[in-house]
Design an enzyme around this catalytic site. Structure first.
Site, PDB file in Angstrom:
ATOM      1  N   SER A 133       0.789  -9.936  -0.718  1.00 49.58           N
ATOM      2  CA  SER A 133       0.562  -8.490  -0.699  1.00 49.58           C
ATOM      3  C   SER A 133       0.731  -7.839   0.662  1.00 49.58           C
ATOM      4  O   SER A 133       0.855  -6.615   0.746  1.00 49.58           O
ATOM      5  CB  SER A 133      -0.833  -8.169  -1.254  1.00 49.58           C
ATOM      6  OG  SER A 133      -1.833  -8.830  -0.493  1.00 49.58           O
ATOM      7  N   LYS A 161       0.800  -1.229   0.000  1.00 48.13           N
ATOM      8  CA  LYS A 161       0.000   0.000   0.000  1.00 48.13           C
ATOM      9  C   LYS A 161       0.837   1.286   0.000  1.00 48.13           C
ATOM     10  O   LYS A 161       0.373   2.324  -0.472  1.00 48.13           O
ATOM     11  CB  LYS A 161      -0.941   0.004   1.202  1.00 48.13           C
ATOM     12  CG  LYS A 161      -2.100  -0.972   1.100  1.00 48.13           C
ATOM     13  CD  LYS A 161      -3.118  -0.517   0.073  1.00 48.13           C
ATOM     14  CE  LYS A 161      -4.384  -1.344   0.128  1.00 48.13           C
ATOM     15  NZ  LYS A 161      -5.400  -0.862  -0.834  1.00 48.13           N
TER      16      LYS A 161
END
Length: 414
Positions: A302, A54
């Site tokens: 992720s 992110k």
């Protein structure tokens, strides 16, 4: 920047974020390769600054839109929060993050450690998004969405450029997906340079908004639901990400909660990597056979921001599910040697007692008979299915109010 995203946008984003963002390793998985019959590498964004990918999108968004901003605000269940907080700290802007009160504690703590002010709201991400939007307008703050902005998608797409640079012969790239920012960004980058590479997204079945949208041919938002993959617990894609997914992504599949948990434990045991539920979606899709790997396959991990308490519960549940642990109740007479008799039978069966509760005051059993509740660890997957048969061979008998009983307890129960 236009209302869509191009590979040129992603290349520009790469130049902007490279000083802050780590080039995370591409880690080969021998175990997955043996199971799937193709080379498999893991892209370790769980080792990224902030614990997830992110920070890429947040850093690019602030570089593009942050000039003159009084501060930034975002709504997030955790990973986006930490990415925004870290990116804002690096450029000297105050950050406010709106989170559901149910967000994992590790993500709340991590966000605060990066200097952000946290506002917790009751409800789901729907309420968090609404609150953040109101505060952005009231306080004149720059709102940083988790995926619905070209600069954010372009920032996430820098991961796609890295993947091709690290593995020029990639055949399939498997990506976790929630709102579709990461999946869309990677797909745009990869297809521009290698249109032959398959890009596949994996969602949690509990909140498979992208899968539903692609089937319907329009954006469809699903209702909030609990999932181990809290990092992708959003209703579905935006119009921006949906259009990119339709054009560039080859397939999107979904996996169950059990399959997500299995992937998290697999990565701990086989790859020695701690990955959160959302971060393990790509591996879950491969292990469950939902994704067909073609050629050299890359699975994106992720994020790695998982609460330790949740991780412990998840591991225990998965071990039970796979038949490597089992809880068994045994009736034992309240006389010397009975506990030893029960545990010796377990040892003789090649198992190990890792937790034991001795309850002498249970209404279902006669006076003088205790209920033993044992959590038993087995050597291999599936061994728990045969545990009862082995214990019967080593002197225990079938119970009436319990799974098994010692002969002395069975005699008192007649």
């Amino acid at each position: 920047m236009t209302s869509t995203v191009t590979v040129e946008d992603i290349e520009a984003a790469h130049a902007r974020v490279s000083s802050l963002v780590r080039r995370t390793p591409l880690w080969p998985s021998v175990t997955l390769a043996e199971r799937l019959g193709v080379s498999v590498d893991l892209k370790c964004e769980n080792l990224q600054r902030g614990g997830s990918f992110k920070v890429r999108g947040a850093t690019n968004m602030l570089a593009v839109e942050g000039e003159g901003a009084r501060g930034v605000i975002a709504a997030s269940a955790g990973n986006h929060a930490q990415g925004v907080a870290l990116a804002a700290r690096e450029v000297g802007l105050p950050a406010t993050i709106v989170m559901p009160s149910t967000a994992p504690l590790v993500k709340q703590a991590g966000t605060r450690e990066y200097g952000a002010t946290l506002e917790l709201v009751d409800g789901s991400m729907v309420e968090a998004f609404a609150r953040a939007s109101r505060l952005a307008a009231e306080r004149r703050l720059l709102y940083v969405p988790p995926f619905d902005h070209p600069a954010v998608v372009a920032g996430q797409g820098t991961l796609g450029l890295e993947l091709l640079d690290q593995c020029p012969d990639a055949g399939t790239i498997v990506v976790p997906a929630g709102g579709g920012g990461l999946l869309a960004g990677i797909a745009v980058a990869v297809k521009a340079r290698r249109p032959d590479v398959r890009v596949v997204g994996v969602q949690a079945r509990a909140m498979a908004g992208i899968e539903a949208s692609l089937e319907a041919g329009r954006v469809c938002l699903v209702d909030p639901a609990h999932t181990l993959a809290d990092g992708v617990a959003v209703g579905g894609p935006s119009e921006l990400t949906f259009g990119l997914l339709q054009e560039y992504v080859d397939d999107v599949v979904s996996v169950t909660e059990e399959e997500i948990g299995r992937a998290v434990v697999f990565l701990i045991e086989r790859a020695r990597l701690v990955v959160e539920g959302a971060g393990a979606l790509a591996v879950a899709g491969l292990l469950a056979g939902r994704v067909e790997p073609r050629g050299h396959t890359l699975a994106v991990l992720s994020g790695g921001n998982i609460d330790v308490n949740r991780l412990g519960r998840l591991i225990e549940r998965n071990l039970l599910f796979e038949g490597r642990q089992r809880k068994i109740t045994v009736a034992a007479a309240d006389v010397p040697g009975e506990l030893a008799r029960a545990t010796s039978a377990v040892a003789a069966a090649g198992a190990n007692v890792i937790e034991l509760d001795h309850d002498l005051n249970t209404a279902e059993l006669p006076m003088g008979v205790a209920r033993l509740t044992m959590r038993i660890e087995m050597a291999g997957e599936g061994d728990a299915e045969h545990l009862v048969d082995r214990l019967l061979e080593y002197g225990l008998v079938r119970g009436t109010e319990t799974d098994l009983a010692t002969p002395a307890a069975a005699a008192r129960s007649r």
